[in-house]
Design an enzyme around this catalytic site. Structure first.
Site, short mmCIF file in Angstrom:
data_model
loop_
_atom_site.label_atom_id
_atom_site.label_comp_id
_atom_site.label_asym_id
_atom_site.label_seq_id
_atom_site.Cartn_x
_atom_site.Cartn_y
_atom_site.Cartn_z
N SER A 1 0.85 -1.20 0.00
CA SER A 1 0.00 0.00 0.00
C SER A 1 0.88 1.25 0.00
CB SER A 1 -0.96 -0.04 1.20
OG SER A 1 -1.96 0.95 1.08
N ASP B 1 -8.45 -4.66 -6.21
CA ASP B 1 -8.02 -3.76 -5.15
C ASP B 1 -8.56 -2.36 -5.44
OD1 ASP B 1 -6.71 -2.21 -3.27
OD2 ASP B 1 -4.70 -2.91 -3.77
#
Length: 559
Positions: A212, A487
């Site tokens: 991330s 995602d």
């Protein structure tokens, strides 16, 4: 179950139920409303503590059940360790702080020369990442390479705190350049307890991993410090910073179950229409239990809160959340037990429930309202304006170290952006209200960070500071890009639909995990052969390309 895994499972479970410790999970998807959700979760934890005074305080998850354990006889394999860092790498100041880290030396053979696999802790306490030393990606790669595994806590997070409070001035050293310099100095100078070998970079190959935000940092470290970072793996690395991040919800709209997505899409349109008429506005707010919430944009921002559950999906049921699927099932729950209604089109006469004065509304919106009341409004023990309003500046001015939400939000407001908004095109299909504008989402930056003596938060974040390092096209030899197909952060990664496609090679791996959400490769099992096929496949591919990279390593000055 190891203590670290116990702690980690508990942390993820709480995060998936809107109770993350640092506040970063809230801010990613909910902005100012995320601060309110963080505050409500903190109050709830405090109430639970007060109610458990006679019981041990360690909350655990074991076989999906929540309970308490008094102690563990297993020794702590990964104790806290500390490295001295300057608060400001780019001045003559002598002020320092202690940066925390943890190491796994299970697989290291003295004299072998490494490698070192370092995982960037990112925007949370590094304690949340310790399990990856035990069963996740650090353990997997350290075992495959005979290396040392490290988790390095990010400055300002967890216990790596360099300041006495989180005021605007004291947060001025929380930026990309300072954090990257921390990692570089650590790599070049650290000595590991119990290891006499010099494992510093560049004499030892360091493989830098992150997921991330930390994934973007992994990619950036390879660009900024190529002489120290031999290889890097950016998992769900958000290397593209943007102001409006409407694509986050677009991924969910397209990837969610079509029935659920349809409910959300129709609900957003219907609720916006009802809010636009003064006569019906009161009724729709009352249905959700939020009739006393003054501002309409605050109202719709509460309604988007369950969408954050999508990111909490994880392939490993021991740490993943099923809350999004439960939310979707709740929306489609038959009214009065009549299951045949679900097969009828949205808005069909037989699906309609009458509000006061005969206002018709689809039963899925009634269910939506019941879900919000049960899971969010019920947690409010004051007024709904106090719990869910975002227009009172005084609510966001506490600068105590316990106000952990201020950390990632400061990074959002200064360099990263990612404000959650509706699509810019009003005709574009959407699952959130059109009232979620950039102005609304970004006002928290002006509220929470008044100008200091030494630092002023810019009117809008300087996303160029991130994007100048490569953006969608970021690339280097021995830099792996790994992303999840569904995602919600994929639009900000090199696998974005806005980015050019590229070849997947050993020297520059470029991999997408089918049906995966957020940094799915970071999680792992003791025996990777027991992992789901797509996870086992990506782990085996990662082992292959890292081992191939290491074959070419030559220390500086060696022949």
């Amino acid at each position: 179950m190891r203590l670290a895994t116990v702690l980690f499972s508990s942390t993820l479970l709480l995060a998936a139920n809107a109770a993350s410790a640092s506040g970063a999970d809230y801010i990613r998807a909910h902005g100012a409303q995320g601060v309110n959700l963080w505050r409500l979760a903190t109050r709830e934890r405090e109430r639970q503590k007060l109610g458990q005074l006679e019981r041990p305080a360690l909350l655990v998850q074991d076989n999906a059940n929540i309970g308490f354990i008094a102690d563990t006889e297993e020794p702590n394999e990964f104790p806290d360790q500390w490295f001295t860092q300057p608060i400001d790498h780019f001045s003559d100041s002598s002020d320092t702080f202690q940066q925390r880290y943890w190491i796994n030396t299970r697989h290291y053979t003295p004299g072998s020369g490494g490698p070192v696999i370092v995982l960037d802790g990112g925007e949370t306490s590094g304690e949340d990442r310790i399990p990856f030393l035990d069963t996740g990606i650090v353990e997997i790669l350290a075992k495959a390479t005979g290396g040392v595994g490290v988790v390095l806590e990010h400055r300002y997070y967890g216990k790596s705190i360099p300041v006495s409070d989180l005021s605007t001035d004291n947060l001025r050293w929380l930026n990309n350049d300072q954090a990257a310099a921390d990692s570089a100095r650590f790599m070049a100078n650290v000595t590991f307890r119990g290891i006499n070998d010099d494992l510093t970079a560049p004499n030892t190959p360091w493989i830098y991993y992150g997921g991330s935000y930390a994934g973007a940092r992994a990619a950036h470290m390879k660009i900024l410090y190529p002489e120290l970072v031999y290889g890097a793996i950016a998992s769900s690395g958000v290397t593209h910073a943007s102001l409006s991040n409407w694509e986050y919800y677009e991924i969910i709209r397209n990837a969610a179950d079509p029935t659920c997505s349809g409910h959300l899409r129709h609900a957003a349109l219907a609720i916006d229409a009802l809010l636009s008429v003064p006569y019906t506005k009161h009724y729709i707010k009352t249905l959700f239990g939020l009739q006393d919430l003054i501002h309409d944009d605050d109202f719709v921002s509460v309604l988007e809160a369950p969408l954050g559950y999508w990111q909490a999906k994880v392939w490993d049921p021991a740490v993943g959340s099923t809350k999004f699927d439960e939310f979707c099932a709740f929306l489609d729950k038959p009214i009065f037990g009549n299951s045949s209604l679900s097969s009828l089109p949205f808005g069909h006469e037989d699906r309609l429930i009458r509000l006061p004065d005969g206002i018709p509304i689809d039963f899925s919106i009634v269910n939506y309202a019941a879900y919000i009341k049960e899971n969010y409004v019920s947690t409010c023990d004051t007024s709904v304006e106090d719990c869910f309003g975002t227009y009172d500046d005084s609510k966001f001015l506490d600068t105590g170290l316990d106000q952990e939400w201020r950390l990632w939000l400061f990074q959002v407001c200064t360099e990263w952006g990612y404000f959650s908004t509706a699509p810019p095109d009003p005709t574009h299909p959407r699952i959130v209200s059109k009232l979620l504008t950039l102005e609304y989402a970004s006002k928290i930056c002006r509220q929470a960070y008044p100008a200091g003596k030494y630092f002023v938060v810019p009117p809008m974040p300087n996303v160029t500071a991130v994007n100048a390092l490569g953006d969608f096209a970021i690339a280097a030899d021995r830099l792996a890009i790994i992303d999840g197909e569904v995602d919600p952060w994929r639009p900000c990664t090199p696998h974005s639909d806005y980015a050019a496609d590229r070849e997947d090679t050993i020297i520059q791996p470029f991999k997408i995990i089918p049906n995966a959400v957020h940094h799915y490769d970071e999680y792992g099992l003791k025996n990777i052969n027991e992992e789901p096929e797509e996870i086992r496949k990506i782990h085996e591919e990662m082992i292959v390309f890292v081992l191939e990279w290491l074959k070419d390593f030559k220390a500086p000055g060696s022949r």
